[in-house]
Design a protein around this motif. Sequence first.
Motif, PDB file in Angstrom:
ATOM      1  N   HIS A  80       8.715  17.153  70.548  1.00 28.63           N
ATOM      2  CA  HIS A  80       9.977  17.568  71.157  1.00 28.63           C
ATOM      3  C   HIS A  80      10.870  16.391  71.537  1.00 28.63           C
ATOM      4  CE1 HIS A  80       6.898  17.262  74.270  1.00 28.63           C
ATOM      5  NE2 HIS A  80       7.856  16.794  75.034  1.00 28.63           N
ATOM      6  N   ALA A  81      10.660  15.254  70.882  1.00 31.05           N
ATOM      7  CA  ALA A  81      11.512  14.088  71.120  1.00 31.05           C
ATOM      8  C   ALA A  81      12.171  13.681  69.806  1.00 31.05           C
ATOM      9  CB  ALA A  81      10.693  12.932  71.683  1.00 31.05           C
ATOM     10  N   TYR A  82      13.452  13.379  69.879  1.00 32.81           N
ATOM     11  CA  TYR A  82      14.180  13.005  68.663  1.00 32.81           C
ATOM     12  C   TYR A  82      13.587  11.742  68.029  1.00 32.81           C
ATOM     13  CZ  TYR A  82      18.014  13.408  65.417  1.00 32.81           C
ATOM     14  OH  TYR A  82      18.737  13.594  64.269  1.00 32.81           O
ATOM     15  N   SER A  83      13.092  10.812  68.870  1.00 33.45           N
ATOM     16  CA  SER A  83      12.474   9.597  68.341  1.00 33.45           C
ATOM     17  C   SER A  83      11.239   9.940  67.500  1.00 33.45           C
ATOM     18  CB  SER A  83      12.112   8.635  69.477  1.00 33.45           C
ATOM     19  OG  SER A  83      11.248   9.270  70.406  1.00 33.45           O
ATOM     20  N   THR A  84      10.492  10.945  67.915  1.00 32.90           N
ATOM     21  CA  THR A  84       9.329  11.391  67.144  1.00 32.90           C
ATOM     22  C   THR A  84       9.774  11.989  65.822  1.00 32.90           C
ATOM     23  OG1 THR A  84       8.140  11.869  69.198  1.00 32.90           O
ATOM     24  CG2 THR A  84       7.259  12.871  67.185  1.00 32.90           C
ATOM     25  N   TYR A  85      10.835  12.786  65.869  1.00 35.77           N
ATOM     26  CA  TYR A  85      11.342  13.388  64.634  1.00 35.77           C
ATOM     27  C   TYR A  85      11.762  12.312  63.638  1.00 35.77           C
ATOM     28  CZ  TYR A  85      11.773  17.522  67.680  1.00 35.77           C
ATOM     29  OH  TYR A  85      11.543  18.548  68.552  1.00 35.77           O
ATOM     30  N   MET A  86      12.463  11.315  64.128  1.00 32.05           N
ATOM     31  CA  MET A  86      12.929  10.227  63.253  1.00 32.05           C
ATOM     32  C   MET A  86      11.740   9.482  62.636  1.00 32.05           C
ATOM     33  SD  MET A  86      16.228  10.179  63.029  1.00 32.05           S
ATOM     34  CE  MET A  86      16.564   8.524  62.454  1.00 32.05           C
ATOM     35  N   GLU A  87      10.710   9.301  63.427  1.00 28.66           N
ATOM     36  CA  GLU A  87       9.522   8.569  62.972  1.00 28.66           C
ATOM     37  C   GLU A  87       8.733   9.359  61.929  1.00 28.66           C
ATOM     38  OE1 GLU A  87       5.296   7.771  65.078  1.00 28.66           O
ATOM     39  OE2 GLU A  87       7.053   7.145  66.244  1.00 28.66           O
ATOM     40  N   LYS A  88       8.626  10.672  62.111  1.00 27.54           N
ATOM     41  CA  LYS A  88       7.756  11.492  61.272  1.00 27.54           C
ATOM     42  C   LYS A  88       8.461  12.155  60.088  1.00 27.54           C
ATOM     43  CE  LYS A  88       4.336  12.660  64.777  1.00 27.54           C
ATOM     44  NZ  LYS A  88       3.009  12.661  64.194  1.00 27.54           N
ATOM     45  N   SER A  89       9.789  12.159  60.070  1.00 34.29           N
ATOM     46  CA  SER A  89      10.526  12.874  59.031  1.00 34.29           C
ATOM     47  C   SER A  89      10.617  12.078  57.739  1.00 34.29           C
ATOM     48  CB  SER A  89      11.939  13.203  59.518  1.00 34.29           C
ATOM     49  OG  SER A  89      12.655  13.873  58.501  1.00 34.29           O
ATOM     50  N   GLU A  90      10.343  12.761  56.654  1.00 37.99           N
ATOM     51  CA  GLU A  90      10.551  12.199  55.317  1.00 37.99           C
ATOM     52  C   GLU A  90      12.027  12.351  54.927  1.00 37.99           C
ATOM     53  OE1 GLU A  90       8.913  13.068  50.774  1.00 37.99           O
ATOM     54  OE2 GLU A  90       8.208  14.308  52.430  1.00 37.99           O
ATOM     55  N   ILE A  91      12.689  13.326  55.504  1.00 39.36           N
ATOM     56  CA  ILE A  91      14.116  13.547  55.247  1.00 39.36           C
ATOM     57  C   ILE A  91      14.897  12.509  56.036  1.00 39.36           C
ATOM     58  CG2 ILE A  91      16.060  15.135  55.607  1.00 39.36           C
ATOM     59  CD1 ILE A  91      14.043  17.441  55.201  1.00 39.36           C
ATOM     60  N   PRO A  92      15.759  11.743  55.365  1.00 35.50           N
ATOM     61  CA  PRO A  92      16.528  10.722  56.087  1.00 35.50           C
ATOM     62  C   PRO A  92      17.703  11.326  56.852  1.00 35.50           C
ATOM     63  CG  PRO A  92      17.125  10.696  53.766  1.00 35.50           C
ATOM     64  CD  PRO A  92      16.027  11.717  53.919  1.00 35.50           C
ATOM     65  N   GLU A  93      18.073  10.664  57.908  1.00 42.05           N
ATOM     66  CA  GLU A  93      19.265  11.044  58.659  1.00 42.05           C
ATOM     67  C   GLU A  93      20.490  10.735  57.789  1.00 42.05           C
ATOM     68  OE1 GLU A  93      20.475  10.125  63.168  1.00 42.05           O
ATOM     69  OE2 GLU A  93      20.400   8.352  61.887  1.00 42.05           O
ATOM     70  N   ARG A  94      21.414  11.675  57.718  1.00 40.93           N
ATOM     71  CA  ARG A  94      22.650  11.495  56.939  1.00 40.93           C
ATOM     72  C   ARG A  94      23.824  11.505  57.904  1.00 40.93           C
ATOM     73  NH1 ARG A  94      20.857  10.376  51.650  1.00 40.93           N
ATOM     74  NH2 ARG A  94      19.264  11.894  51.137  1.00 40.93           N
TER      75      ARG A  94
END
Length: 157
Positions: A80-94
């Motif tokens: 539930h933390a955006y930092s975790t999402y950024m770390e674990k996501s294969e989809i890049p931020e656009r």
Amino acid sequence: MGKNFIGLDTEKTAKLADALNELLSNYQIFYMNVRGYHWNIKGDNFFELHVKFEELYDDLLLKIDEIAERILTLGHRPAHAYSTYMEKSEIPERKDVTDGKEAMENIVESFGKIISRQRELLNMADEADDEGTNALMSDYISEQEKTVWMYRSYLGQ
């Protein structure tokens, strides 16, 4: 081999929950990307795409909640933390995508990654006798395959 409170193997459910948290992370980044496309789209297809992107992010938000609740049902905690999402996501931020074709290409690419992860989860859920996760992933995959076909048709692919 211990069982959790819904009768599933605790070791297998821990692995499932980890994989579901990775999927959740990908969904969260995908969701934010689509929100950005909705807000920033410009050009001839603005009206059509603005509505399509809103439909998509509404659907992604529902799935985000369902995935988080599935993790809880398995006895684990959803990320539930955006930092975790950024770390674990294969989809890049656009960021700052204003071109409709570029946005649609990014969406199709993101769906490819999401569907692939969901297929892996199907296999894991099968091995764990977890019909709940299996049904959720199966429903998502069949719906999203059709969406990808339609988006690719829009792109002339």
